[in-house]
Design an enzyme around this catalytic site. Sequence first.
Site, mmCIF file in Angstrom:
data_model
loop_
_atom_site.group_PDB
_atom_site.id
_atom_site.type_symbol
_atom_site.label_atom_id
_atom_site.label_comp_id
_atom_site.label_asym_id
_atom_site.label_seq_id
_atom_site.Cartn_x
_atom_site.Cartn_y
_atom_site.Cartn_z
ATOM 1 C CE LYS A 18 -1.419 1.642 4.027
ATOM 2 N NZ LYS A 18 -1.273 2.997 4.552
ATOM 3 C CG ASN A 19 2.369 2.761 3.513
ATOM 4 O OD1 ASN A 19 1.210 3.110 3.260
ATOM 5 N ND2 ASN A 19 2.799 2.565 4.747
ATOM 6 C CB CYS A 112 -4.768 10.536 12.060
ATOM 7 S SG CYS A 112 -3.222 9.658 12.095
ATOM 8 N NE ARG A 117 0.788 10.561 9.949
ATOM 9 C CZ ARG A 117 0.307 9.442 9.421
ATOM 10 N NH1 ARG A 117 -0.754 8.874 9.928
ATOM 11 N NH2 ARG A 117 0.873 8.883 8.370
ATOM 12 C CG ASP A 302 3.472 1.394 9.433
ATOM 13 O OD1 ASP A 302 3.081 2.239 10.260
ATOM 14 O OD2 ASP A 302 3.667 1.659 8.231
ATOM 15 N NE ARG A 394 -7.080 4.684 6.275
ATOM 16 C CZ ARG A 394 -6.171 5.313 6.998
ATOM 17 N NH1 ARG A 394 -6.285 5.365 8.305
ATOM 18 N NH2 ARG A 394 -5.155 5.906 6.431
#
Length: 427
Positions: A18-19, A112, A117, A302, A394
């Site tokens: 994803k990133n 968030c 952020r 993460d 997500r």
Amino acid sequence: MIEGGAPLTGEIATGGAKNSALPALAACLLTGEPVTLERIPRVRDIRTMEELLEYTGAKVSIGEGLVKVDASAIARPEAPYDVVKTMRASSLVLGPLVGRCGRARVSLPGGCAIGGRPINLHVAGLEKLGATIRQEHGYIEAQAPDGLKGAEVHFDRITVTGTEDLVMAAVLARGETVINNAAREPEVVDLCALLTKMGAKIAGAGTSTIRIEGVAKLSGVRHAIIPDRIEAGTFLIAGAITHGDLTVTGCEPEHLRALIAKLEQAGAAVEQPAKGALRVRVPRKLKSVDVTTEEHPGFATDLQAQFMALMTQAEGISIITETIFENRFMHAQELARMGANIRLDGRRALVAGPTRLSGAQVIASDLRASASLVLAGLAASGETSVDRVYHIDRGYEQIEAKLAGVGARIRRVSDGRRLTKAAEEAN
Ligand code: EPU
């Protein structure tokens, strides 16, 4: 809903990162020719980025496992609040838009669940490249009517998307840009590989100094995104926490060195049965190990929440220190509701184990926290229900189907998409 206690066995496949896919999609804005990206995971954040590209005027077509972007005409170099508020990585379009169009207007992301952020480092870098930046009405407006000009930039602290944003701004700038204290994450390296295929001149990707020699134009190419190291890491921990025998396929072991080292110190056996595969087992009792999150190649923030779930099952006290985000322990309270013994002390969490986890109703607070609750549910006795599961969608593609495929008793009882509005409020 998860009925815990089943050891996970068999093979589980990793999807595209994803990133890495997020900056790659943003990079498509840098050329008027079509770019085809393979192994784009079908997760919510990617859909959001695709919507953002469409908002600017790019055409996005989605095929089986690939996405084609045609940004020949950019009508609006803008990222509106409605899109940015659901995904902070939207600031990744700032660099490419100002680089290609000479102007960009991007809504400022708010904080968030895991902490503030800010994008001050992205902004300072763009200013160094000659952009004039104004902040008004919650938007960042960047102007560089005569184009950007290469410069030397030193990041005050390492930022992953900040590095990516600036690399994308610099590839079409006049002259040389040097980025010092750059992020070394595999996702930065993948972005630079894509840009190089497109015709950019980049040296030093994967080191702390990246040099970019601006070019006049980039071309359309085809590129496959790297495997998702965080998804793969989550699965390795799932294998260990259930005392299973799990082989994670389609991954890149080189990107998982820090996690593998910690799993081995904790008593798990991790081997590489084939190229791009990792097998995890737990031949003896798990024992506690300390973990400090760091930028790559250190232990990834993460994976911190997922590792904390594992440490609830290890003998002894584990000290988990979070250095990247200031508030990334939201899962600790929920794990405690399942029976974990965790004490928070600022940026440190002390996990005493092993504790018997028992299924409970828990609430996901962010993407990786929800993954840790799923892992805890797999190890717990009885039934766990994870609420606000849209957080997991997500960044994980069909996690329940993948885990069920290796023996987990897990099912989705409501569709997270119906709760999008609630997600926006909580995000
Ligand atoms: N920071 C600043 N100013 C900036 C940018 C960052 O102070 O302008 C601070 C942040 O507040 C944070 C630290 O620097 O304390 C590092 O943040 P970074 O910019 O590296 O994070 P990011 O680029 O916003 C990416 C990932 C995150 C991952 C972090 C750290 C993407 C799209 N997101 O975020 O992924 O946690 O790097 O590795 O690449 C996730 O996938 O769940 C996720 C949150």
